[in-house]
Structure formats: structure tokens, C-alpha cells
Scaffold this motif. Structure first.
Motif, PDB file in Angstrom:
ATOM      1  N   GLU A 118       8.743   5.328   4.060  1.00  0.00           N
ATOM      2  CA  GLU A 118       8.137   4.309   3.201  1.00  0.00           C
ATOM      3  C   GLU A 118       9.094   3.162   2.879  1.00  0.00           C
ATOM      4  N   PHE A 123       3.540   5.023  -2.036  1.00  0.00           N
ATOM      5  CA  PHE A 123       2.564   4.339  -1.182  1.00  0.00           C
ATOM      6  C   PHE A 123       1.726   3.349  -2.001  1.00  0.00           C
ATOM      7  N   TYR A 181       4.895  10.916  -3.398  1.00  0.00           N
ATOM      8  CA  TYR A 181       4.668  10.119  -2.187  1.00  0.00           C
ATOM      9  C   TYR A 181       3.521   9.135  -2.427  1.00  0.00           C
ATOM     10  N   ASN A 217       3.690   0.169  -2.947  1.00  0.00           N
ATOM     11  CA  ASN A 217       3.794  -0.749  -1.812  1.00  0.00           C
ATOM     12  C   ASN A 217       2.461  -1.442  -1.537  1.00  0.00           C
ATOM     13  N   ASN A 256       7.969  -0.084   4.682  1.00  0.00           N
ATOM     14  CA  ASN A 256       6.898  -0.874   4.080  1.00  0.00           C
ATOM     15  C   ASN A 256       7.397  -1.690   2.887  1.00  0.00           C
ATOM     16  N   SER A 257       8.297  -1.086   2.105  1.00  0.00           N
ATOM     17  CA  SER A 257       8.830  -1.808   0.947  1.00  0.00           C
ATOM     18  C   SER A 257       9.654  -3.017   1.377  1.00  0.00           C
ATOM     19  N   ALA A 301      11.041   5.547  -3.347  1.00  0.00           N
ATOM     20  CA  ALA A 301      11.333   6.075  -2.011  1.00  0.00           C
ATOM     21  C   ALA A 301      12.761   6.588  -1.927  1.00  0.00           C
TER      22      ALA A 301
END
Length: 606
Positions: free
Chosen positions: A288, A251, A247, A254, A291-292, A280
Motif C-alpha cells: 500500500e 486502503f 489494512y 488512500n 498507492n500512498s 502502512a
């Protein structure tokens, strides 16, 4: 004698060693071998641990559904072992998996169940983590008010050493930094994240270091310190790779895309966002994806590539709507509302009638008159019983009279404290609140009158009376007092009987002498649960502690309440030939904080 480990233990130790060395795939396969041996040897203890560890590894590797299934099996195994504390921890792990899958409704439900189970088992160790994880559900859904409420509860609990582990304190610093960031208090946010990084580095906690760096980078970006953001994110990416934190890798990628976009390097930004999507997708971190996709939308828009920008813009909104739609928020809030409804009494109705407010002072005076009359009747009745007692030779009648006399000593004492709470508002000419108090006090006094005529009452009646008493003090102290009254599902509240107001003196002492002198939020937990053939009642507070409270001027009051309780226990022993056990302990004598009172009553003795 040389201890020879079983096959299960050998495989289990090997799997743990693989996990420590970052060999995740080898660890997973070895845990599965250990699980087969545990089932063959019927070793339930190791089976539960293996299931739990394996579930965590599988979830972290992207096989989240398989991990959840094994977590439920671990939960059932811990329940069979009567290890409610670890069973509750498993529930929280399941909730975290549901969050990563974007299933917030399921996450909140299972986490609330875990919190209730932990409270019922009487083990307060790391309780702050439960409130912190539940708050994270609301944070993901952008329900900031609820998130901050649970964060504050976690922070308050963490002030007591037993209520928060090192990891939990690190997580609280993380959430505090996030709250400061939301409020644009950037200096405070940076300070919280820096403290989080330093503490994690001191303990060698790589995950904590990486998370702190990611959050620092985010704040640096918001404050246009792009070079600092780049350095922090690069270090975080290195740490997450070292720690096999999947994870964290998603994060960090990104975030690296955000940094390069801010620096104007769209080529590098796209590479990191696309890597974020790949990771992800591989490890199934649905939250997530947003966000990408959003990062790629911004990047293509900056390049003027409107076709690609439109595509990723649509993907961003599609995912956001599926994860944070209004209907889902309402469902999540409804789950908590139902949970709270099961744990508290029916909502108190406010008195809106203007005539009732105008007559509040008159009603209060009537209550005083009625209360004094009630006391006089009780004292007179007690005197008559004492005279008769001397003339009766039968021991059973004598003990019964002593029991009634003790009850008459407790009820007036309880009444005077309640009336005092009302009087303080009347002196401030606050008629509305006084009328509100009056309504609750009337209901409470009716319960006391009813219970005072009975030798024993049902557990349900005892719980309702206790909650009414706590409501009055909650109205008086406001946010300085919070409480939870819980009953284990094993107990039939209508079938279990006990003497009335057995623990009221301890609850009163916890409020007045433990919590009221503090300048922070006080928490009282009253738990009723079954232990073998006993009903166990616990009063757990985070007040100043019995050492500190014994130094104040009301120490004689505390001793008097305890004396009354001891006399009642002695009389009950004589009348019903039953042994009632109790203990009063300081939870942490080194800091003089908090008191735990435990009373054990044999079931079906009354």
C-alpha cells in the motif's frame, strides 16, 4: 458431573471474548498467557488453536514476522494432531502475510503447498478459497492471465456448496468485480460489488461491507461519479475503524485521497495520503506504500510543486520496481511450473511431421485391426483358461483364473472407449488431432498390455496409466474436464503394490456419466494416501451425481462396471485373504451434485 475448565481453556475463552469486542491488545496478551498454560498442561489441541489465532492477530497488527513464526508453529502442531485440513489453512494464512510483505515468491510457494496438502487429506471443504488466494499472488504481480484462470477455477468450485464458505463467496464476488473493472465493464463491476455489499450487510460481515464500498468508490471515480465515491469511501472508513481492520484503514485513507484529488481539494487529499503512509508503515503493509506515494506525487504535481512531485514520483517507481520487477514475475511463474511438473506427466510432444499427419488415417485403421486382434486373443485366452479351470480342483488356481477373466473384461471395455474418442476426430477430418490422439493411445495401450500380464503392479505404474487415460479424455473434452492425480508423500510409489486398474471403472463413470452431461467445467480428483495400514484411493468429482446419472440410459453400464469391481474384490479376498473396503456416496444428495468413491486396500497384502 460438573466440568471444570482448565487454566488453558479459561485464558483461551477470555482471549476470544476480548477479540470479539475489538480489544486487540488485550486479546494478544491473554492469548500469550493461554499459550504458556497450554505448554505447561501439554494440551496440544488448544496450543495449535492459540498459536493460529495469535498469529493472525499479530499479523493484522503489523507484527507480521512474529505472526509468520507462530503460524509455522501452529502448522507443525496441527500436523502432530494429524489435522491436515487446518494445517493447510495455516499455509494459506502464511501466504497472505507474505503477500502483504511483498514477498510474492514465498507466498506462491507456501500457498501451493497448502493446496496440495488439502487435496491429499481428502477434505474439499472451502477448496475454492485456495485457488482464490493463489490467484491473488498473480493479481498483485499484474499477471492477469494467471489471475483470471485461478479465479475461474474458484468460481467453478464455489458452485458446489461444500467447496466454498460464505466468506469465500464474498471474496469471489470481490474478484469478479475487479475483473469486470479491468475490462471496463463498469455496470457489471458495480452490480458485483453491490451484491457483495448487500450479502455482507445481511450477514453482519463488516469487512465485506467495507471492501465492497471501497471497490464501488474506485469504480465511481473511474466513471467520474465523484460524489458517490466520496459517500462510499466515508462509510467504508467508518466501518474499518469499527472493525479494527488495519489494512482496510490504509486502503480507505488512500482512496479518500484519490476522491479529494478528483474533487480538486489537494489539501484534504494530502492529509489522507500521508495518513495512509503512516498506517502502512505502522502495520507493515508494503504493497500500500505505492498507492500512498503515487497519490502524493499526483497531488503535488497538480499544485505545481515539482520538487515534492519529483521526490514522490521516484519513491513510487522505486517501490513498484521492487515489488513487480520482471525477474520476480519470472521466479513466481517458475515456481508454479515446477509444481505443475510434479503433478502431471511429462509434456506430450505434438506430431509435427507432415508424413505422420498424412498417414494418420492408415495408422488409425491399423490400431482398430490391432485392437480387434487383441480382443480376440484375450477372449480366446479366457476361453482356454475357463476350459482348464473345470479340470483343475485346486481352489487357488480357480481364483487366479477368475481374476484374469475379469481383467480381460475390463481392458477391452476401456479400449473401445478410447478408440471412440479418436474416431470422432477422424470423422471430422481433423488429421492433426487424430494423430495426436494416436500417439497417446499407443502409449496407453502399451501400458495396458504390460499391466494385463501382472497380478499386481506398483502404485507408480497405476498412477501413470491412469494419467494417460485422463489425458485422452482431456484432449477430447478440453476445458470441460480438469483433473488432479495426487499421491501422499507418505507412500513410496515404487514399494506399494495393488491390482491393476482397480479404480478405472469409477474414473470412467465419473467422466462419461458424471461430467460429460454437464454444461460447466468438470473436476476429477484422484487421491492416493495412507491411513494407518491401508492404502486409500478416492475418486472425487463434481458431476451430476449418482442419483442423476442413474436416471440416464447408461445406468446399466454403471451397474456393470460396479459388478466387475465387486467380483474382483471377492476374488482378491479369496486369493490373498485380504479385505478391500469401498463406498460410493453422493457428496450432496439434496442437489444431486458430485460423487465420492473411496477404496481402502490393506498395505503389503499383495
Amino acid at each position: 458431573m460438573l466440568h471444570i475448565p482448565t487454566e488453558t481453556k479459561r485464558w483461551f475463552d477470555l482471549a476470544v471474548e476480548y477479540e470479539k469486542n475489538g480489544k486487540i491488545e488485550e486479546s494478544i496478551q491473554t492469548y500469550k498467557q493461554a499459550l504458556n498454560h497450554a505448554e505447561y498442561e501439554n494440551n496440544l489441541q488448544l496450543k495449535a488453536e492459540i498459536l493460529n489465532n495469535l498469529a493472525i492477530l499479530l499479523s493484522g497488527s503489523g507484527l507480521r514476522q512474529e505472526g509468520i513464526e507462530l503460524s509455522y508453529k501452529a502448522y507443525e502442531a496441527y500436523l502432530m494432531l494429524a489435522d491436515s485440513a487446518r494445517a493447510a489453512n495455516v499455509k494459506i494464512n502464511i501466504g497472505t502475510d507474505y503477500i502483504d510483505e511483498g514477498k510474492f515468491e514465498e507466498a506462491l510457494k507456501v500457498m501451493l503447498e497448502g493446496l496440495e496438502l488439502r487435496i491429499q487429506c481428502g477434505d474439499s471443504t472451502n477448496l475454492a478459497a485456495y485457488y482464490l488466494n493463489i490467484g491473488d499472488v498473480y493479481k498483485q504481480l499484474n499477471i492477469d492471465k494467471k489471475w483470471k484462470l485461478f479465479l475461474e477455477k474458484a468460481r467453478t468450485l464455489a458452485a458446489t456448496p461444500n467447496y466454498a464458505t460464505f466468506d469465500t463467496k464474498i471474496c469471489i464476488l470481490n474478484e469478479l468485480g475487479s475483473m469486470y473493472d479491468d475490462n471496463k465493464a463498469y455496470d457489471q463491476a458495480i452490480s458485483a460489488y453491490q451484491e457483495m455489499y448487500n450479502l455482507s450487510k445481511k450477514e453482519g460481515f463488516i469487512n465485506g461491507m467495507a471492501t465492497a464500498l471501497n471497490n464501488l468508490a474506485s469504480v465511481y471515480l473511474e466513471t467520474r461519479q465523484n460524489k458517490k465515491a466520496l459517500l462510499a469511501t466515508q462509510e467504508s472508513l467508518t466501518l474499518n475503524k469499527k472493525d479494527n481492520n488495519y489494512y482496510g484503514l490504509v486502503f480507505s485513507n488512500n482512496l479518500m485521497g484519490d476522491v479529494y484529488l478528483a474533487l480538486g481539494n489537494t489539501f484534504e487529499a494530502k492529509q489522507y495520503y500521508k495518513e495512509g503512509i503512516n498506517l502502512a508503515n505502522k502495520y507493515n503493509f508494503k504493497t500500500e506504500f505505492v498507492n500512498s506515494y503515487e497519490g502524493l506525487y499526483k497531488t503535488y504535481r497538480k499544485e505545481g510543486n515539482w520538487k515534492e512531485a519529483l521526490y514522490y514520483h521516484e519513491q513510487t517507481h522505486r517501490l513498484t520496481d521492487s515489488l513487480q520487477n520482471n525477474e520476480l514475475q519470472e521466479k513466481v511463474l517458475e515456481i508454479e511450473a515446477k509444481y505443475q511438473a510434479e503433478k502431471k506427466e511429462r509434456q506430450i510432444e505434438l506430431l509435427h511431421n507432415e508424413n505422420e499427419l498424412k498417414n494418420a488415417r492408415i495408422k488409425l485403421q491399423n490400431v482398430y485391426i490391432w485392437g480387434v486382434s487383441f480382443l480376440f486373443i484375450l477372449v480366446s485366452a479366457g476361453s482356454v483358461w475357463i476350459v482348464r479351470q473345470k479340470r483343475i480342483k485346486q481352489r487357488a488356481k480357480q481364483v487366479e483364473l477368475e481374476q484374469k477373466l475379469l481383467r480381460s473384461q475390463m481392458n477391452p471395455h476401456f479400449l473401445f472407449n478410447s478408440l471412440g474418442a479418436i474416431q470422432s476426430y477422424m470423422l471430422k477430418n481433423d488429421g492433426r488431432k487424430a494423430a495426436f490422439y494416436l500417439s497417446n493411445l499407443s502409449s496407453l495401450m502399451r501400458s495396458i498390455l504390460k499391466n494385463s500380464r501382472e497380478e499386481v503392479i506398483s502404485l507408480q505404474e497405476e498412477k501413470e496409466t491412469l494419467e494417460k487415460y485422463l489425458v485422452i479424455h482431456k484432449l477430447r473434452l478440453g476445458e470441460r474436464l480438469n483433473y488432479v492425480v495426487s499421491v501422499s508423500d507418505e507412500l513410496d510409489q515404487e514399494e506399494v503394490y495393488l491390482p491393476p486398474m482397480m479404480i478405472q471403472p469409477f474414473v470412467e463413470n465419473a467422466i462419461i456419466h458424471g461430467i460429460e452431461p454437464m454444461d460447466k467445467e468438470g473436476i476429477i480428483q484422484v487421491r492416493f494416501y495412507k491411513d494407518g495400514n491401508h492404502l486409500v484411493i478416492q475418486v472425487d468429482d463434481n458431476g451430476v451425481g449418482i442419483q442423476d446419472s442413474s436416471k440416464n440410459k447408461n445406468a446399466t453400464h454403471v451397474s456393470y462396471a460396479l459388478q466387475i469391481f465387486k467380483e474382483r474384490v471377492a476374488n482378491l479376498r479369496k486369493r490373498y485373504d485380504t479385505e478391500i473396503l469401498y463406498s460410493i456416496l453422493a457428496k450432496d444428495p439434496s442437489v444431486e451434485s458430485g460423487t465420492l468413491v473411496t477404496v481402502k486396500i490393506p498395505l503389503k497384502s499383495f
